[in-house]
Structures are given as structure tokens and as C-alpha cells.
Design an enzyme around this catalytic site. Structure first.
Site, short mmCIF file in Angstrom:
data_model
loop_
_atom_site.label_atom_id
_atom_site.label_comp_id
_atom_site.label_asym_id
_atom_site.label_seq_id
_atom_site.Cartn_x
_atom_site.Cartn_y
_atom_site.Cartn_z
N HIS A 63 2.26 -10.97 4.00
CA HIS A 63 2.54 -10.72 2.59
C HIS A 63 3.67 -9.70 2.51
CE1 HIS A 63 -0.07 -7.41 3.73
NE2 HIS A 63 0.16 -6.79 2.58
N HIS A 65 3.98 -6.60 1.00
CA HIS A 65 3.88 -5.15 0.85
C HIS A 65 4.74 -4.49 1.92
CE1 HIS A 65 -0.13 -5.15 -1.59
NE2 HIS A 65 0.94 -5.17 -2.37
N ASP A 67 4.62 -2.05 4.09
CA ASP A 67 4.22 -1.73 5.45
C ASP A 67 4.12 -2.96 6.34
OD1 ASP A 67 2.05 -2.35 3.72
OD2 ASP A 67 0.59 -1.45 5.08
N ASP A 204 -4.76 -7.28 5.69
CA ASP A 204 -4.86 -6.98 4.27
C ASP A 204 -5.64 -8.04 3.48
OD1 ASP A 204 -3.08 -5.10 5.28
OD2 ASP A 204 -2.06 -4.90 3.35
#
Length: 301
Positions: A63, A65, A67, A204
Site C-alpha cells: 500500500h 503509506h 513507511d 498493515d
């Protein structure tokens, strides 16, 4: 000999710490390199780990994000700077196409390599090679997220005692493997199925069907364990797993080697993750990941 190992480039969630870089994981699978979730600083971590741009064949982003993706600009520009001669394919959620394009062209550079784009639009097979099938399964996070699974095709293991009983030896062993039978003796009569190895990468996510589907029967599972069990409510709220949840998934899925990673900066004792994973009932091989660690995929049974 073929090499199958995980090279851990970073293990921090959300923000890097003094001892943990942002995420980054390279899976060496025979002659290929699959880079998962290159967070900020991945290019430097690759240098420290002895990993070159030429080692990469695929990039898999769960994904967008930061990080898990802020290292993409540096990695892609290094691929171009080094003029990698072979095809490199990038997989990422299709809904994040605009983010991939922004990261790919975050700054000007001389493009010498065309990155093949393989956006993920749903569960299923993404690629098939002679060595593995790459699959994706949707996860449950605050943005669209996919986990990845690599499955080696099943092979066959020749059984010396049965070969000898049928008088098959020398070049005839190779012949029966190629042709499927020899002198009326079928291959099944002198061999058994050798199940292909399986690897999964889960980041995540809350507990969901996709987590269990990815983990099932894996020789190695790399999975986030952002929170300790005492903070389970935080995990649910932010779309993450606790170490106990991750360990129970591995236990129930028959995972042989569990690699825990993606740790919140709020925790200072990595040994507590191992203690809680064991308390949750996982009895297989267990690694609490740290930066620059190398972990071999377990040998076939």
C-alpha cells in the site's frame, strides 16, 4: 545451488528509529530478487546489505503509506542509473496509480530503464514463472492494501528403494522423470509428490480472510506485529495486528518459520515479541527481525 533467503532492510513502522530503518525486504528466490515495501532509506540499506539494483526483478508494494513506499524514488532512480538490463516489474494497488506515478517521477533523472507496471486490482495470480506463481490477496487497512504470496510448483521426489525394486537406475532415472513412465512402470510408482515451497508477505492489516489465505501452509511468513497484545485496541483502531494475533495466524496456518517485523517505536524490548508469540502457541521457527538480518527459507521437508 539455488538461494532462497529473506534480506531484511528495515523493520520500523511509521517512523524510523535510531536502530530501525523504515520497511524494506528483499526475497532472493533462486536467480530472482523481489523487493517488498521499500520505505524511506531503502537504497542505503541495500548498499549496507550488499544488495544491488541488478539483483531486483520485481517490486511489490502492499500500500502507499509512506513507511512502505517512500523509498521508491531512490530505488527506481538507482535502477536507471545502473542501467539494469533485465525487465523489472512493479506491483501495487491499482487505486494508488497516481501515487506510484508521483513517486516514480518525484524528481528529474535520465530514464534508461522502463519499469513494467503490474497494478493489482483484486485477489488472484499476478505472474507465473517456471520457479513460482505470485499471488495477491486483499487485506484490511485504512487504505487499499494487498499481501503477496509466492508458491513454487509441486515437483516429484524419486524414491531409491522403489527405483531399485523396479530395476531402474542410471540414465533411466532421468528418462522416467522426463517421459512419465518406463517399461510399463509409471512415474507415480517410483516417486512421491514434493510440495513446492511457499512464502507470504503480510503488512498493515487487521485480522481478515486475506491474512489467513496468505499464511496457509507457508514455509516462511513475514508478517507485521506492530503492537504488543496489551495494545490490541490500538491495533484494531489503526488497522494493524498484535504479535499474539500474528502468531496465532501462523500457528493455525501451519507456518514453519514465522518472521515478525514492522514494530511500533513505542516498544524498546524486542524479546517481548518472542515471549508473546510463544505464549500464543506458535511452536515453529521464530525470528524477531532486525535490520540487515538474513533469514534462509526452510529447506523442503
Amino acid at each position: 545451488m539455488s538461494v532462497r533467503e529473506l534480506v531484511v532492510l528495515g523493520t520500523a513502522s511509521q517512523v524510523p528509529t535510531r536502530h530501525r530503518n523504515h520497511n524494506g525486504y528483499l526475497l532472493r528466490w533462486d536467480g530472482e530478487g523481489i523487493l517488498f515495501d521499500p520505505g524511506e532509506g531503502t537504497q542505503r540499506q541495500m548498499l549496507r546489505a550488499g544488495v544491488a539494483a541488478h539483483d531486483l526483478n520485481r517490486i511489490c508494494v502492499t500500500h502507499f503509506h509512506g513507511d512502505h513506499a517512500l523509498g521508491l524514488p531512490g530505488v527506481i532512480q538507482r535502477i536507471n542509473l545502473d542501467q539494469v538490463p533485465h525487465e523489472i516489474t512493479a506491483h501495487y494497488p491499482k487505486s494508488g496509480q497516481r501515487f506510484f506515478e508521483r513517486l516514480q517521477y518525484a524528481t528529474p533523472y535520465r530514464a534508461t530503464v522502463s519499469i513494467t507496471e503490474g497494478p493489482v486490482a483484486g485477489d488472484g495470480v499476478l505472474a507465473q514463472t517456471p520457479s513460482y506463481t505470485l499471488e495477491a490477496h486483499g487485506l484490511s487497512h485504512s487504505v487499499e492494501t494487498y499481501g503477496y504470496r509466492i508458491v513454487e510448483p509441486d515437483g516429484r521426489r524419486m524414491l531409491p528403494e522403489l527405483l531399485a525394486a523396479h530395476g531402474i537406475k542410471g540414465p533411466d532415472v532421468g528418462r522416467i522423470q522426463r517421459e512419465g513412465s518406463l517399461g510399463g512402470v509409471p512415474l507415480d510408482a517410483v516417486s512421491e509428490v514434493r510440495r513446492g515451497q511457499r512464502f507470504a508477505f503480510v503488512m498493515d492489516t487487521r485480522l481478515c480472510d486475506g491474512v489467513y489465505a496468505l499464511a496457509e501452509g507457508c514455509d516462511m511468513l513475514v508478517i507485521e506485529s506492530t503492537f504488543l497484545d496489551v495494545d490490541e485496541q490500538l491495533a484494531v483502531e489503526h488497522g494493524h495486528l498484535t504479535v499474539g494475533q500474528a502468531a496465532r495466524v501462523a500457528r493455525d496456518g501451519g507456518v514453519r518459520h514465522l518472521v515478525l517485523t514492522h514494530f511500533s517505536q513505542r516498544y524498546s524490548d524486542p524479546d517481548e515479541f518472542e515471549r508473546q508469540a510463544r505464549a500464543a502457541g506458535y511452536e515453529g521457527e521464530l525470528t524477531v527481525a532486525h535490520d540487515l538480518l538474513r533469514v534462509s527459507v526452510p529447506k523442503r521437508r
